[in-house]
Design an enzyme around this catalytic site. Sequence first.
Site, mmCIF file in Angstrom:
data_model
loop_
_atom_site.group_PDB
_atom_site.id
_atom_site.type_symbol
_atom_site.label_atom_id
_atom_site.label_comp_id
_atom_site.label_asym_id
_atom_site.label_seq_id
_atom_site.Cartn_x
_atom_site.Cartn_y
_atom_site.Cartn_z
ATOM 1 C CD GLN A 44 3.489 5.821 2.406
ATOM 2 O OE1 GLN A 44 2.475 5.296 1.958
ATOM 3 N NE2 GLN A 44 4.439 5.116 2.986
ATOM 4 C CG HIS A 53 -0.648 1.413 7.355
ATOM 5 N ND1 HIS A 53 0.330 0.923 8.196
ATOM 6 C CD2 HIS A 53 0.007 2.204 6.459
ATOM 7 C CE1 HIS A 53 1.508 1.423 7.823
ATOM 8 N NE2 HIS A 53 1.345 2.195 6.765
ATOM 9 C CD GLU A 54 -1.221 2.638 2.756
ATOM 10 O OE1 GLU A 54 -0.767 3.782 2.540
ATOM 11 O OE2 GLU A 54 -0.483 1.677 3.043
ATOM 12 N N GLY A 90 0.838 -1.199 0.000
ATOM 13 C CA GLY A 90 0.000 0.000 0.000
ATOM 14 C C GLY A 90 0.868 1.242 0.000
ATOM 15 C CG HIS A 103 0.463 7.001 5.256
ATOM 16 N ND1 HIS A 103 1.663 7.413 5.775
ATOM 17 C CD2 HIS A 103 0.581 5.662 5.085
ATOM 18 C CE1 HIS A 103 2.461 6.369 5.919
ATOM 19 N NE2 HIS A 103 1.841 5.290 5.514
ATOM 20 C CB CYS A 128 5.174 2.132 7.175
ATOM 21 S SG CYS A 128 4.757 3.637 6.284
ATOM 22 C CG LEU A 129 6.688 0.834 1.197
ATOM 23 C CD1 LEU A 129 6.140 1.098 -0.198
ATOM 24 C CD2 LEU A 129 7.796 -0.210 1.150
HETATM 25 ZN ZN ZN Z 1 2.618 3.351 5.550
#
Ligand code: ZN
Length: 175
Positions: free
Chosen positions: A52, A137-138, A47, A141, A95-96
């Site tokens: 990001q 989670h997204e 995701g 963000h 998470c990236l």
């Molecule tokens: Zn993330």
Amino acid sequence: MAIREILTVPDPRLKEVSKPVEGGVTDEIRALMDDMLETMYDAPGIGLAAIQVGVPLRVIVMDLAKEGKEPQPRYFVNPEILPLTEDMAPYEEGCLSVPDIFDEVERPTECRVRYLDYDGFKVDEVATGMYAVCIQHEMDHLEGTLFIDHLSRLKRQRAIDKVKKAKRLHARESA
Ligand code: ZN
């Protein structure tokens, strides 16, 4: 399509609240989503929110297909979620933007998700399992919240320090 740079903690842009997309799903938004998906696959991750890659818009891409299976890209423009249960379950998240850090976060196990898809059609569906975890989670963000913000202050600081240190080492190696 192009691979974009993924911001990592403690980049202050990750704390920004993203703005709604105005004027529907245009080619420009689709181009952003194409780039985001390619960036996510390359990382690899499951995701990615637009912030990001430094774009403060309410746009998310996701693919929960198992490794080696047919890709199942999902696109979310202006998503809204509503928890449908008070049942909470822990799940080990990563998470990236916080590379190589994993920890358990508790979230509602089921939620309703409303959004515009890649073609600008309205979708209204119920998310459970991995999908519920990932979309929550997204969505965080988009509000400037990271999964480590759900952890204790000590764990959060340790995670940020670790990412910063890894980045410094990497910069030295590639210099
Ligand atoms: Zn993330």
